[in-house]
Design a protein around this motif. Structure first.
Motif, PDB file in Angstrom:
ATOM      1  N   ILE A   1       0.842  -1.208   0.000  1.00 31.75           N
ATOM      2  CA  ILE A   1       0.000   0.000   0.000  1.00 31.75           C
ATOM      3  C   ILE A   1       0.869   1.247   0.000  1.00 31.75           C
ATOM      4  O   ILE A   1       0.618   2.202  -0.747  1.00 31.75           O
ATOM      5  CB  ILE A   1      -0.960  -0.001   1.215  1.00 31.75           C
ATOM      6  N   ILE A   2       1.933   1.227   0.806  1.00 30.81           N
ATOM      7  CA  ILE A   2       2.792   2.412   0.872  1.00 30.81           C
ATOM      8  C   ILE A   2       3.433   2.682  -0.480  1.00 30.81           C
ATOM      9  O   ILE A   2       3.420   3.813  -0.987  1.00 30.81           O
ATOM     10  CB  ILE A   2       3.867   2.238   1.964  1.00 30.81           C
ATOM     11  N   VAL A   3       3.974   1.609  -1.085  1.00 32.65           N
ATOM     12  CA  VAL A   3       4.634   1.788  -2.383  1.00 32.65           C
ATOM     13  C   VAL A   3       3.629   2.306  -3.409  1.00 32.65           C
ATOM     14  O   VAL A   3       3.906   3.274  -4.142  1.00 32.65           O
ATOM     15  CB  VAL A   3       5.261   0.457  -2.840  1.00 32.65           C
ATOM     16  N   LEU A   4       2.458   1.685  -3.446  1.00 36.24           N
ATOM     17  CA  LEU A   4       1.450   2.106  -4.433  1.00 36.24           C
ATOM     18  C   LEU A   4       0.960   3.516  -4.161  1.00 36.24           C
ATOM     19  O   LEU A   4       0.703   4.290  -5.089  1.00 36.24           O
ATOM     20  CB  LEU A   4       0.277   1.129  -4.436  1.00 36.24           C
ATOM     21  N   SER A   5       0.835   3.879  -2.879  1.00 37.08           N
ATOM     22  CA  SER A   5       0.399   5.242  -2.546  1.00 37.08           C
ATOM     23  C   SER A   5       1.421   6.255  -3.015  1.00 37.08           C
ATOM     24  O   SER A   5       1.070   7.316  -3.552  1.00 37.08           O
ATOM     25  CB  SER A   5       0.215   5.389  -1.031  1.00 37.08           C
ATOM     26  N   LEU A   6       2.695   5.903  -2.825  1.00 37.52           N
ATOM     27  CA  LEU A   6       3.746   6.830  -3.255  1.00 37.52           C
ATOM     28  C   LEU A   6       3.689   7.035  -4.759  1.00 37.52           C
ATOM     29  O   LEU A   6       3.836   8.154  -5.259  1.00 37.52           O
ATOM     30  CB  LEU A   6       5.120   6.276  -2.845  1.00 37.52           C
ATOM     31  N   ILE A   7       3.491   5.938  -5.492  1.00 37.27           N
ATOM     32  CA  ILE A   7       3.392   6.046  -6.948  1.00 37.27           C
ATOM     33  C   ILE A   7       2.144   6.859  -7.310  1.00 37.27           C
ATOM     34  O   ILE A   7       2.172   7.718  -8.200  1.00 37.27           O
ATOM     35  CB  ILE A   7       3.323   4.641  -7.583  1.00 37.27           C
TER      36      ILE A   7
END
Lengths: 364, 164
Positions: free
Chosen positions: A304-310
């Protein structure tokens, strides 16, 4: 305690992301409509919803996304109350079309198969939580394919390693063997032996399988494109199965002392026993339950964190965010590499610990 | 309910089947041989270490044994040398004594011979001297008594001396 420190790290990272978010919000550049995530937004007028995108990437899917609009359709296997249905997920056209099967008409909603009844009523497929459905979805989904690939990798790697032991008999390990031997020894000497005791050998196959299965799937989950892209160990169904296996192994191996402690505890007055049994039952269930949640939450949180950053790039519709996002994503990915190994370690360690307490011999 | 925390039966089913198959395949074809090989190697190393230890002990035992043997051998050698020296001395002294005795005997024999020869020679010389003397004396007497007067004078002298 490992978990809490990782969670703290994640919270810390989130705080930093928020800080960056606020700073950049003040000088965000006017929108570039062509930067919109074409794949996930249908039509330019549809607003970009990071939550939807993130959930879509984390959840299971009936097709294997390769790049752009290219994806491999996967077989849909439905077990209905009238019989078995097998067809390609291509018929759904990514949820744009209903498929009329032998028994029912099916519609894909949020990548889940539903039965379309008369008057457009919908019946969801059953889940572990919801049993009373006429539809059981046994499709080969993205996660199943990903799992089979990981199993193939594991089988190839470890069978070749084991044959290397035969070939290099009496010699020093070489190649893959010398890389994996310390890991195997780590599982044996730092996980199994100290927690289980001298009977550790019986449980080594399970612990090693669990450890490497979780580890490799955590790592494959970090790869954002095919053959990665699935979020297998971050799927609660998978962690459920793993923890149920732990539950069974622990309790089926429980010795006399273990069950005595559960049912006829010494030094506890008889009238408390019913309450005691309830507490012990909760304890037995909650241990693997915590395992299930821990693995699921850690891996999913990372994704979720990685996708949110993207998603930040698309939320701001600005290239200026990209370097910042990418920097944080790289940071998170490196952290996730650690988490991948760490969660495999914790799951295996706790499994070994629970087995250890169940087969522990008491010397009074 | 949130789809994230709702386990799908399909995935549960496939995970269970796949994991169980993976477990049995790995257990049979990977973990058993690998753990066996690791255990065997560990045992081998332990064995080798204890063997090395034993060999070291054996070595030190042998060394000390060797040393004691060497010491004993040295003592024996010394004793043998001593003995040999004694024997040698004995032989030398015996030989010397024998030579001495033989020499003495030879000398004695020589002296006796010499004495014998000397006696013989002396006897010979005496005889010759006696013969010579007799001859000389005869010759002298003959010369002296060539004249008849002297013979008579002497007979008279001698007769004078005879006292009846």
């Amino acid at each position: 305690m490992y978990k809490s420190s990782i969670l703290k790290l994640k919270i810390f990272t989130l705080l930093r992301i928020c800080a960056v978010f606020l700073t950049l919000a003040t000088f965000s550049i006017p929108a570039f409509s062509q930067e919109e995530h074409a794949e996930h937004t249908e039509g330019a007028e549809k607003k970009f919803e990071p939550g939807e995108v993130v959930l879509e990437h984390i959840a299971d899917s009936h097709s294997l996304h390769l790049w752009g609009h290219t994806s491999i359709p996967l077989p849909v296997i439905l077990y209905t109350d009238k019989g078995l249905e097998v067809f390609s997920s291509a018929h759904f056209e990514h949820g744009h079309a209903d498929y009329a099967g032998k028994y029912y008409t099916y519609r894909l909603i949020n990548d889940k198969v539903n039965i379309v009844g008369e008057n457009n009523t919908l019946a969801e497929s059953s889940s572990v939580v919801k049993w009373n459905s006429s539809l059981t979805d046994l499709s080969i989904t993205r996660n199943v394919v990903s799992m089979w690939m990981s199993i193939l990798v594991l089988l190839i790697v470890f069978i070749s390693v084991s044959s290397a032991y035969k070939k290099n008999h009496g010699k020093a390990p070489k190649g893959m063997q010398s890389f994996l031997e310390p890991v195997i020894l780590f599982v044996r000497d730092d996980i199994a032996r100290p927690n289980i005791g001298y009977k550790y050998q019986r449980f080594m196959p399970l612990l090693l399988t669990v450890f490497f299965f979780i580890w490799i799937n955590n790592l494959i989950g970090l790869v954002p494109f095919f053959p990665g892209g699935a979020n297998l160990t971050g799927n609660i169904a998978v962690t459920l199965v793993l923890s149920v296996i732990t539950l069974f192994v622990v309790n089926l191996n429980g010795n006399k002392h273990y069950w005595q402690h559960v049912f006829v505890p010494a030094d506890v007055p008889g009238w408390i026993w019913p309450l005691w049994w309830v507490i012990e039952l909760v304890g037995i269930i909650s241990k693997p339950f915590a395992l299930m949640i821990r693995l699921f939450a850690n891996i999913t949180a990372g994704h979720i964190i990685v996708l949110s950053l993207i998603s930040l790039i698309f939320v701001f519709k600005s290239f200026a965010i990209a370097p910042v996002s990418v920097a944080f994503v790289v940071f998170m990915d490196v952290l996730e590499l650690l988490v991948a190994a760490l969660q495999a370690f914790i799951f295996t360690l706790l499994t070994a610990l629970f087995i250890g307490t169940a087969i522990e011999e008491h010397h009074h | 309910m949130n789809p994230l925390v709702t386990p799908d039966i399909g995935l549960v089913f496939w995970t269970t089947v796949s994991f169980v198959v993976l477990f049995f395949l790995l257990a049979k074809f990977a973990w058993k041989p690998i753990m066996g090989a690791l255990d065997e190697r560990e045992r081998f190393i332990e064995d080798s270490l204890s063997k090395a230890e034993a060999a070291k002990e054996e070595m030190s035992r042998l060394t000390s044994e060797n040393e004691s043997l060497l010491k004993q051998a040295r003592i024996e050698r010394d004793a043998i040398l001593q003995e040999a020296k004694k024997v040698k001395d004995q032989i030398i002294s015996d030989a010397k004594e024998a030579a001495h005795k033989e020499g003495a005997r030879q000398i004695e024999l020589a002296r006796i011979e010499i004495n014998n020869q000397k006696a013989i020679a002396m006897a010979d010389v005496k005889n010759q001297v006696a013969a010579l003397s007799l001859e000389i004396a005869e010759k002298v007497l003959r010369k002296q008594f060539e004249d008849q007067g002297k013979q008579d004078e002497l007979v008279a002298d001698l007769l004078k001396e005879v006292k009846l």
